[in-house]
Write an enzyme that holds these catalytic residues in place. Structure first.
Site, mmCIF file in Angstrom:
data_model
loop_
_atom_site.group_PDB
_atom_site.id
_atom_site.type_symbol
_atom_site.label_atom_id
_atom_site.label_comp_id
_atom_site.label_asym_id
_atom_site.label_seq_id
_atom_site.Cartn_x
_atom_site.Cartn_y
_atom_site.Cartn_z
ATOM 1 N N HIS A 32 31.958 -5.095 36.762
ATOM 2 C CA HIS A 32 32.523 -3.741 36.747
ATOM 3 C C HIS A 32 31.696 -2.869 37.681
ATOM 4 O O HIS A 32 30.602 -3.267 38.101
ATOM 5 C CB HIS A 32 32.442 -3.172 35.325
ATOM 6 N N HIS A 84 27.872 0.569 42.680
ATOM 7 C CA HIS A 84 27.401 -0.813 42.858
ATOM 8 C C HIS A 84 28.046 -1.691 41.795
ATOM 9 O O HIS A 84 28.504 -1.176 40.764
ATOM 10 C CB HIS A 84 25.874 -0.877 42.703
HETATM 11 O O1 3AM Z 1 26.746 -1.387 35.863
HETATM 12 P P1 3AM Z 1 25.354 -1.823 35.615
HETATM 13 O O2 3AM Z 1 25.260 -3.231 35.161
HETATM 14 O O3 3AM Z 1 24.448 -1.503 36.761
HETATM 15 O O4 3AM Z 1 22.352 -1.028 33.402
HETATM 16 C C1 3AM Z 1 23.433 -0.765 32.550
HETATM 17 C C2 3AM Z 1 24.758 -1.212 33.106
HETATM 18 O O5 3AM Z 1 24.800 -0.871 34.478
HETATM 19 C C3 3AM Z 1 23.640 0.732 32.449
HETATM 20 O O6 3AM Z 1 24.973 0.883 32.032
HETATM 21 C C4 3AM Z 1 25.732 -0.269 32.388
HETATM 22 C C5 3AM Z 1 26.343 -0.860 31.154
HETATM 23 O O7 3AM Z 1 25.351 -1.210 30.231
HETATM 24 N N1 3AM Z 1 22.744 1.363 31.488
HETATM 25 C C6 3AM Z 1 22.224 0.836 30.378
HETATM 26 N N2 3AM Z 1 21.445 1.731 29.753
HETATM 27 C C7 3AM Z 1 21.478 2.862 30.505
HETATM 28 C C8 3AM Z 1 20.889 4.139 30.396
HETATM 29 N N3 3AM Z 1 20.089 4.461 29.373
HETATM 30 C C9 3AM Z 1 22.312 2.621 31.618
HETATM 31 N N4 3AM Z 1 22.553 3.538 32.552
HETATM 32 C C10 3AM Z 1 21.955 4.744 32.382
HETATM 33 N N5 3AM Z 1 21.158 5.033 31.357
#
Ligand code: 3AM
Length: 184
Positions: free
Chosen positions: A44, A130
């Site tokens: 995603h 990304h």
């Molecule tokens: O899309 P990606 O995989 O980069 O890293 C986590 C993931 O990003 C991010 O939200 C997406 C779904 O889990 N994520 C997790 N904790 C987070 C936080 N506290 C976060 N993004 C911002 N703040």
């Protein structure tokens, strides 16, 4: 609260794009991406991380999204790889967005407005479009991989925003689609 779910908003990959990307990264001769891979069903482009959310917040968010998502559908084109925080100390390896980044940012801003309307704290960090492919622990120097990796030629039609639940465990996170709000 025990019933709270860990939520985030994202642009989902349609089946064709997901299959094309899965074939691309695993094609013979392609450089190996180290770390723990994000499984293709969970691929995603995150638009807004929400965190622990009550049922009420979830409902308020959906209502706010219906109001705020006034944008037309658009296409995203991809590039090669990038890494957070940077390639020499990579902990997240991602596929770059090459075109449609401005539209994704506009969509992220609309998601932000909806989230704040629904009572979430404003997001202070800048949006960086990304598609996460792998998480690397401990960090590694992946500059050579990032530099040499070819561009993914697929395109993604973004026609909705998906609300996902993230269920974390020792073997990583699993993402489940809960709701979907269509673009115009
Ligand atoms: O899309 P990606 O995989 O980069 O890293 C986590 C993931 O990003 C991010 O939200 C997406 C779904 O889990 N994520 C997790 N904790 C987070 C936080 N506290 C976060 N993004 C911002 N703040």
């Amino acid at each position: 609260m025990g019933t709270d779910r860990r939520l985030f908003l994202a642009a989902a990959l349609d089946d064709d794009t997901r299959h094309a990307l899965a074939s691309f990264v695993s094609a013979p001769g392609m450089p190996w991406i180290p770390g723990r891979r994000v499984p293709p069903p969970g691929w995603h482009i995150t638009l807004r991380f929400l965190g622990r959310s009550s049922t009420l917040q979830h409902e308020l968010l959906l209502a706010a999204l219906e109001e705020e998502l006034t944008q037309a559908r658009f296409d995203v084109g991809f590039g090669g790889l990038g890494a957070f925080p940077y390639p020499k100390k990579a902990t997240v390896v991602w596929l770059a967005v090459d075109s449609g980044g401005n539209e994704l940012e506009e969509l992220a801003v609309a998601c932000e407005r909806a989230a704040v309307r629904a009572g979430y704290e404003p997001e202070e960090r800048p949006f960086h479009p990304h598609l996460s492919l792998a998480r690397v622990r401990p960090h590694q120097d992946l500059s050579a991989l990032v530099e040499q990796y070819p561009e993914f030629p697929g395109r993604l039609r973004v026609d909705s925003v998906v609300l996902y639940e993230s269920i974390t465990s020792n073997s990583g996170a699993r993402y489940t689609e809960l709701d979907r709000v269509a673009l115009r």
